[in-house]
Enzyme design. Structure first.
Site, PDB file in Angstrom:
ATOM      1  N   SER A  27       0.839  -1.202   0.000  1.00 14.98           N
ATOM      2  CA  SER A  27       0.000   0.000   0.000  1.00 14.98           C
ATOM      3  C   SER A  27       0.868   1.243   0.000  1.00 14.98           C
ATOM      4  CB  SER A  27      -0.903   0.077   1.255  1.00 14.98           C
ATOM      5  OG  SER A  27      -1.708  -1.060   1.378  1.00 14.98           O
ATOM      6  N   ASN A  28       0.265   2.352  -0.392  1.00 12.51           N
ATOM      7  CA  ASN A  28       0.791   3.681  -0.119  1.00 12.51           C
ATOM      8  C   ASN A  28      -0.281   4.450   0.638  1.00 12.51           C
ATOM      9  OD1 ASN A  28       3.042   3.333  -2.079  1.00 12.51           O
ATOM     10  ND2 ASN A  28       1.422   3.584  -3.597  1.00 12.51           N
TER      11      ASN A  28
END
Length: 815
Positions: free
Chosen positions: A248-249
């Site tokens: 994820s970011n």
């Protein structure tokens, strides 16, 4: 016409829900009513208001009824995927799908249905989840969380009773059947175990003691050294984030960087596009009690990533290692007993029987034995690490999340938080997040990063005193401790602020509040903000002062520049999501193009020894725009070249300027084009594309796409090694035209801002759309938005929901 609710309709908070059904704009309900658009009976019930892209806004009067609406609506969109997950949790895959078939990996690492069933039936036979349900909060789930589970099961079952399944993946299947509250709880428990016991299923179910009476013996020194070296190498591979199927970011911006002084957040989780770890989007409301919107993992009864009127949060997969290995010293001539402080302790024998369908269609029973210790199950492997059970020693897996059934409580508490301080309080109270960080922003202009994760209480003192020889090599690099199981003094102990024994309490969690930005892209907490590095935490949380991934480096460059520019809005967050910049290209493409042009005769030798004309590739690389947008010409060539080069070349040999902890975002840099693997990788990439009849300058979207309803939908983004924020991992199949299906990548995306009105300014996108049923109108509608680089303008407040031109109101009930 207006829809009316009769006097026996939903028992909610008076006028609040009545307005939902009576305040529809003219013409909004002109379509024929849904078959379940009827007054509720005396049981559980909810109102679901569907808006564009099939997004449900669920309103109920209490938690059981809210769970009912959630279970009903999830089943409507994802019944086959959900049913498959419940079959897994019950340990019935072998009965319905055969013992030797592979699982989809959504709920464990099991290689086959049989090992999956053995694992989950073992948990069920031990009554593990029932015991956790019986624990009072906060150690166990709250009353509200249990009510949501009960309601969810009832809603799922009501949908099954009232509808025929149209999804060809499970239409008419015997394994699609009613569920219980316990099924829902078991599903959540499986998610909590994913990084611990769930990653060692084959090793747990396949562990067999050596023949009793065998002598321990001692392996020759060279053999032992080779084994240890192999274990260390396997541990490095397992904890290599570039190989992970989830990531994820997320970034939160504080008010000092935004146009209105309030917080902003963008979350961009990278999860599987198929199977049980898909997200599903909704808004959940109990008037006066709860109002939140976002994405939930399928089968989970609370919002996983989302926002309310005052805060927004997202999660990123954390580097923390949620388990500990215990190296056991076995009793001589008794390999199922181990020593603790010199006294023998008998292992617990857990015999598990699984019904399995044979090749002839008949069901037979398969019985296997598992072995458990005071620490957890004996395992002979974890994440590819060989952990042999010999006459003298064995390994037990101590999973910190084995006592964690608080996952839904964490999401529920976040949904009700009113500030980032409230977010921290919610996480401190529930301590239920098994393998993620949390990034948050609020309407007051505050930002937050915290690694509030369930982790074993591995203090530096304990690790120094109790690590085995293997642990001393693995732990500093990976955070996986291997402790001496023969000493009672090597227990994990308890922090005063922890809700369970053996885990770190909230005060130990790396946390950063009110930095101009707080960002994570699956590296450790160290550089959540490059100007305010976090240090001082033990290796079990993650590393410090080490090289960051290409995606982390690119993300920090981007968000630091955004924060420096200031005056940020939600539009800037959307622009970041679809910028599709390739950080690896910014570092290497110019050098690659120049080195290509300098090759003698414009040729290079490929891996097979064949000389390939690569001269045309030089101009393509030089002219490429360094993005992975669908119209980028040259992106595919660089992608195929870079995958080969980065896979074949160790980092220390890939770059001329090495990593420096004093400059962690800009180093390493300068591509080492003198290395012979450079030219060879280029030749291989050029040869591969020509063999597939793909032009070197073909637009990416012509060869990176998904097919939905017979239509090709171009997909932007790029693989992990390219460092692209908008991550896309796809299956390469040149015979089908290139990357013809996305495996995992950007999933539920949200960009959220606040203006003080109570109606957040949010843009959302579920990249693979709400339903996996090809017969649903919401099978690919958001996927087409994703292809076009667009997001959905969210409808959160009642007046916006009721103004939707696609509004459809459904009242659902048990009867």
């Amino acid at each position: 016409m207006n829809l009316r609710i009769r006097s026996r309709a939903l028992v909610l908070t008076g006028a609040a829900l009545l307005a939902v059904a009576t305040a529809l704009p003219p013409g909004a309900a002109a379509a024929a009513p849904d078959r379940t658009d009827r007054p509720s009976g005396d049981g559980l019930s909810a109102v679901i208001r569907y808006t564009e892209y099939g997004i449900p806004h669920i309103v109920a009067g209490d938690y059981p009824s809210l769970g009912f609406g959630e279970g009903w609506a999830q089943a409507a969109d994802q019944v086959c995927v959900l049913a498959d997950g419940f079959v897994t949790g019950r340990g019935e895959r072998s009965r319905y799908f055969g013992p030797d078939a592979a699982t989809d990996g959504s709920l464990s690492s099991a290689a086959t249905n049989l090992t999956s069933d053995l694992f989950f039936r073992g948990i069920n036979a031990a009554g593990t989840v029932e015991k956790l349900l019986a624990q009072p909060a906060p150690a166990g789930p709250s009353r509200q969380a249990k009510e949501l589970m009960r309601g969810y099961a009832a809603g799922y079952n009501a949908w099954l009773r009232q509808h025929r399944v149209t999804d060809p993946a499970c239409r008419g299947a015997a394994w699609v059947k009613p569920i219980t509250t316990l099924d829902v709880a078991r599903h959540g428990y499986a998610l909590a175990l994913l990084s611990g016991q769930g990653a060692a299923v084959d090793g747990i179910t396949g562990a067999r003691p050596p023949v009793a009476g065998a002598q321990p013996g001692q392996a020759p020194r060279r053999t032992a050294e080779r084994r240890t070296a192999g274990q260390v190498a396997a541990a490095r591979r397992h904890f290599d984030r570039s190989r992970a199927d989830m990531g994820s970011n997320a970034v939160a911006f504080s008010g000092e960087t935004t146009a209105n002084g309030r917080g902003l957040l963008i979350g961009n989780p990278h999860y599987p596009w198929h199977g049980g770890r898909r997200f599903w989007q909704s808004q959940v409301t109990i008037p006066g009690e709860l109002d939140a919107a976002g994405g939930s993992l399928l089968g989970v009864t609370s919002i996983s990533i989302g926002h309310n009127s005052r805060i927004a949060w997202s999660h990123t997969v954390a580097m923390g290692v949620p388990l500990t290995m215990r190296e056991l010293t076995l009793v001589p001539n008794d390999p199922t007993s181990y020593l603790v402080d010199g006294r023998p302790v008998k292992m617990t024998k857990r015999t598990v029987t699984v019904p399995a369908r044979g090749a002839d269609g008949r069901t037979t029973e398969v019985t296997r034995t598992q072995w458990w210790t005071r620490y957890g199950p004996v395992t002979t492997s974890y994440g590819g690490i060989d952990l042999p059970w010999t006459a003298g020693s064995a390994y037990a897996l101590d999973d910190a999340n084995a006592a964690n059934l608080r996952f839904s409580d964490a999401g529920l508490s976040l949904s009700k938080a009113r500030s980032v301080d409230g977010v921290r309080d919610a996480l401190n109270r529930t301590q239920g997040l098994p393998w993620v960080n949390t990034i948050a922003a609020d309407s007051g202009g505050h930002s937050l990063f915290t690694q509030s994760q369930v982790l074993p209480r591995l203090t530096d003192e304990l690790v120094a005193r109790c690590s085995t020889a293997l642990g001393r090599q693995i732990y500093p690099e990976t955070g996986l401790a291997v402790l001496d199981g023969s000493r009672g003094s090597c227990g994990l102990g308890r922090d005063a602020d922890a809700v369970q024994d053996g885990i770190f309490g909230p005060s130990a969690m790396p946390t950063l509040k009110d930095a101009p930005y707080a960002e994570n892209s699956n590296d450790s907490a160290w550089l959540a903000n490059a100007d305010q590095p976090l240090t001082g935490y033990p290796p079990v949380f993650g590393d410090i002062g080490t090289q960051r991934s290409m995606r982390t480096r690119g993300a920090i460059e981007d968000v630091d520049a955004m924060a420096e520019r200031g005056r940020l809005t939600v539009a800037d967050l959307v622009k970041q999501q679809f910028a599709n910049r390739v950080p690896a290209a910014d570092l290497a493409a110019d050098d690659a193009a120049k080195a290509c042009a300098a090759l003698p005769g414009g040729t290079a030798v490929d891996s097979g020894g064949k000389r390939v004309d690569v001269s045309a590739a030089c101009d393509v690389l030089a002219g490429w725009d360094r993005t992975v947008r669908t119209d980028s010409a040259g992106a595919l060539l660089f992608d195929r070249f870079w995958r080969r080069l980065s896979d074949a070349t160790p980092e220390r040999e890939l770059w001329r300027v090495p990593f420096s902890a004093a400059d962690p975002v800009a180093t390493p840099n300068t591509l080492n084009t003198a290395d012979p693997r450079f030219a060879r990788s280029l030749a291989d990439a050029v040869g591969e594309l020509r063999a597939a009849r793909i032009a070197l300058d073909a637009p990416l979207g012509e060869h990176q796409f998904v097919v939905r309803g017979g239509k090709r939908i171009p997909v932007s983004g790029g693989t992990e090694s390219l460092g692209v924020w908008n991550k896309t991992e796809a299956d390469w199949n040149s015979a089908k035209g290139g990357y013809s299906e996305v495996v995992h990548g950007s999933s539920y995306i949200q960009a959220v801002g606040f203006d003080g009105s109570g109606c957040p300014n949010a843009r959302t996108l579920l990249t693979y759309s709400q339903s996996s049923n090809p017969n649903s109108p919401h099978y690919s509608d958001q996927t087409e938005l994703y292809s076009a680089g667009r997001m959905v303008k969210e409808r959160f407040c009642a007046q916006d929901i009721l103004a939707s031109p696609k509004l459809r109101v459904v009242r659902v009930s048990e009867h």
